[in-house]
Design a protein around this motif. Structure first.
Motif, PDB file in Angstrom:
ATOM      1  N   PRO A 104     -30.229 -19.881 -23.768  1.00 28.61           N
ATOM      2  CA  PRO A 104     -28.825 -20.193 -24.076  1.00 28.61           C
ATOM      3  C   PRO A 104     -27.900 -18.994 -23.877  1.00 28.61           C
ATOM      4  N   HIS A 105     -26.718 -19.291 -23.396  1.00 29.11           N
ATOM      5  CA  HIS A 105     -25.697 -18.285 -23.123  1.00 29.11           C
ATOM      6  C   HIS A 105     -25.474 -17.377 -24.334  1.00 29.11           C
ATOM      7  N   SER A 106     -25.314 -17.973 -25.517  1.00 27.26           N
ATOM      8  CA  SER A 106     -25.024 -17.173 -26.718  1.00 27.26           C
ATOM      9  C   SER A 106     -26.159 -16.207 -27.047  1.00 27.26           C
ATOM     10  N   LEU A 107     -27.399 -16.613 -26.798  1.00 31.50           N
ATOM     11  CA  LEU A 107     -28.538 -15.740 -27.077  1.00 31.50           C
ATOM     12  C   LEU A 107     -28.574 -14.554 -26.103  1.00 31.50           C
ATOM     13  N   VAL A 108     -28.285 -14.816 -24.834  1.00 28.32           N
ATOM     14  CA  VAL A 108     -28.265 -13.734 -23.836  1.00 28.32           C
ATOM     15  C   VAL A 108     -27.116 -12.767 -24.152  1.00 28.32           C
ATOM     16  N   TRP A 109     -25.942 -13.298 -24.490  1.00 24.68           N
ATOM     17  CA  TRP A 109     -24.803 -12.448 -24.871  1.00 24.68           C
ATOM     18  C   TRP A 109     -25.202 -11.539 -26.038  1.00 24.68           C
ATOM     19  N   ASP A 110     -25.797 -12.133 -27.080  1.00 25.18           N
ATOM     20  CA  ASP A 110     -26.211 -11.353 -28.245  1.00 25.18           C
ATOM     21  C   ASP A 110     -27.217 -10.266 -27.873  1.00 25.18           C
ATOM     22  N   ALA A 111     -28.099 -10.575 -26.927  1.00 29.40           N
ATOM     23  CA  ALA A 111     -29.119  -9.597 -26.521  1.00 29.40           C
ATOM     24  C   ALA A 111     -28.482  -8.351 -25.907  1.00 29.40           C
ATOM     25  N   PHE A 112     -27.309  -8.500 -25.308  1.00 33.24           N
ATOM     26  CA  PHE A 112     -26.615  -7.371 -24.693  1.00 33.24           C
ATOM     27  C   PHE A 112     -25.630  -6.690 -25.637  1.00 33.24           C
ATOM     28  N   THR A 113     -25.291  -7.354 -26.760  1.00 35.79           N
ATOM     29  CA  THR A 113     -24.184  -6.845 -27.579  1.00 35.79           C
ATOM     30  C   THR A 113     -24.542  -6.546 -29.031  1.00 35.79           C
ATOM     31  N   LYS A 114     -25.768  -6.796 -29.427  1.00 38.59           N
ATOM     32  CA  LYS A 114     -26.185  -6.523 -30.805  1.00 38.59           C
ATOM     33  C   LYS A 114     -27.294  -5.481 -30.826  1.00 38.59           C
ATOM     34  N   GLN A 115     -27.060  -4.432 -31.577  1.00 37.08           N
ATOM     35  CA  GLN A 115     -27.964  -3.284 -31.618  1.00 37.08           C
ATOM     36  C   GLN A 115     -29.406  -3.687 -31.925  1.00 37.08           C
ATOM     37  N   GLU A 116     -29.596  -4.546 -32.920  1.00 38.63           N
ATOM     38  CA  GLU A 116     -30.958  -4.873 -33.333  1.00 38.63           C
ATOM     39  C   GLU A 116     -31.739  -5.603 -32.246  1.00 38.63           C
ATOM     40  N   ILE A 117     -31.036  -6.277 -31.334  1.00 36.52           N
ATOM     41  CA  ILE A 117     -31.711  -6.942 -30.217  1.00 36.52           C
ATOM     42  C   ILE A 117     -31.842  -5.985 -29.032  1.00 36.52           C
ATOM     43  N   LEU A 118     -30.794  -5.240 -28.736  1.00 35.55           N
ATOM     44  CA  LEU A 118     -30.828  -4.270 -27.626  1.00 35.55           C
ATOM     45  C   LEU A 118     -32.014  -3.318 -27.737  1.00 35.55           C
ATOM     46  N   ASP A 119     -32.262  -2.824 -28.937  1.00 39.48           N
ATOM     47  CA  ASP A 119     -33.348  -1.857 -29.108  1.00 39.48           C
ATOM     48  C   ASP A 119     -34.727  -2.467 -28.879  1.00 39.48           C
ATOM     49  N   GLN A 120     -34.809  -3.783 -28.803  1.00 40.74           N
ATOM     50  CA  GLN A 120     -36.092  -4.430 -28.529  1.00 40.74           C
ATOM     51  C   GLN A 120     -36.409  -4.514 -27.035  1.00 40.74           C
ATOM     52  N   TRP A 121     -35.388  -4.301 -26.168  1.00 40.81           N
ATOM     53  CA  TRP A 121     -35.665  -4.503 -24.740  1.00 40.81           C
ATOM     54  C   TRP A 121     -34.957  -3.524 -23.793  1.00 40.81           C
ATOM     55  N   TRP A 122     -33.966  -2.765 -24.211  1.00 42.72           N
ATOM     56  CA  TRP A 122     -33.142  -1.966 -23.300  1.00 42.72           C
ATOM     57  C   TRP A 122     -33.851  -0.674 -22.892  1.00 42.72           C
ATOM     58  N   ALA A 123     -35.018  -0.805 -22.282  1.00 49.17           N
ATOM     59  CA  ALA A 123     -35.746   0.353 -21.751  1.00 49.17           C
ATOM     60  C   ALA A 123     -36.919  -0.164 -20.930  1.00 49.17           C
TER      61      ALA A 123
END
Length: 166
Positions: A26-45
């Motif tokens: 879902p669009h909202s989940l992908v947006w959150d993955a790019f804009t919320k720290q707690e999710i970003l730190d799970q994948w942004w590397a």
């Protein structure tokens, strides 16, 4: 496994790298993955590295300050993302620059422009990365940027596939 591929195009004439990736989420989940720290730190590397955010304020004029962390827990590189524009759920822009642990940027940086759209349950993320200098862009590519970003976006795919409960 029929996973969507990352499309990476380099345009030396405009000093821009274009990346497109589709996610079956879902669009909202992908947006959150790019804009919320707690999710970003799970994948942004790219694995085996992880991302560790020291602070993040997702608003125009705000900043994300984070480190890449080795499997041994060593902070091996700091990065700044200064948010310059946000259109909720559809687009945000930031200036990205390497930095030291005290948040002093190593300029020049690059300007990222991220666009999000959804069609038939598939969310498309289109990223343009503009560099002020061709030399900086070529150095990024030489350092393995395209491969690292492809691996990183594939990490997001893995995370999204495991989080289809929202």
């Amino acid at each position: 496994m029929n996973s969507p591929q990352v499309s990476v195009t380099v345009d030396k004439s405009t000093k821009t790298v274009y990346i497109t990736r589709e996610f079956a989420a879902p669009h909202s989940l992908v947006w959150d993955a790019f804009t919320k720290q707690e999710i970003l730190d799970q994948w942004w590397a790219p694995k085996p590295l992880t991302s560790k955010t020291k602070r993040m304020d997702f608003k125009v004029g705000g900043r994300r300050f984070y480190a890449m962390v080795s499997p041994e827990g060593k902070e091996i590189g700091w990065q700044i993302q200064d948010y310059t524009s946000i259109s909720p759920k559809t687009n945000f822009k930031f200036l990205s620059a390497f930095a030291d642990k005290d948040e002093t940027p190593h300029l020049p940086g690059s300007n990222w422009d991220l666009n999000f759209s959804e069609q038939n349950g598939i969310t498309k993320v289109s990223i343009s990365i503009f560099n002020d200098s061709l030399e900086r862009m070529e150095k990024m590519i030489e350092m393995g940027f395209k491969e690292a970003l492809t691996m990183t976006l594939n990490e997001l795919e893995t995370l999204l596939n495991g989080n289809n409960h929202e």
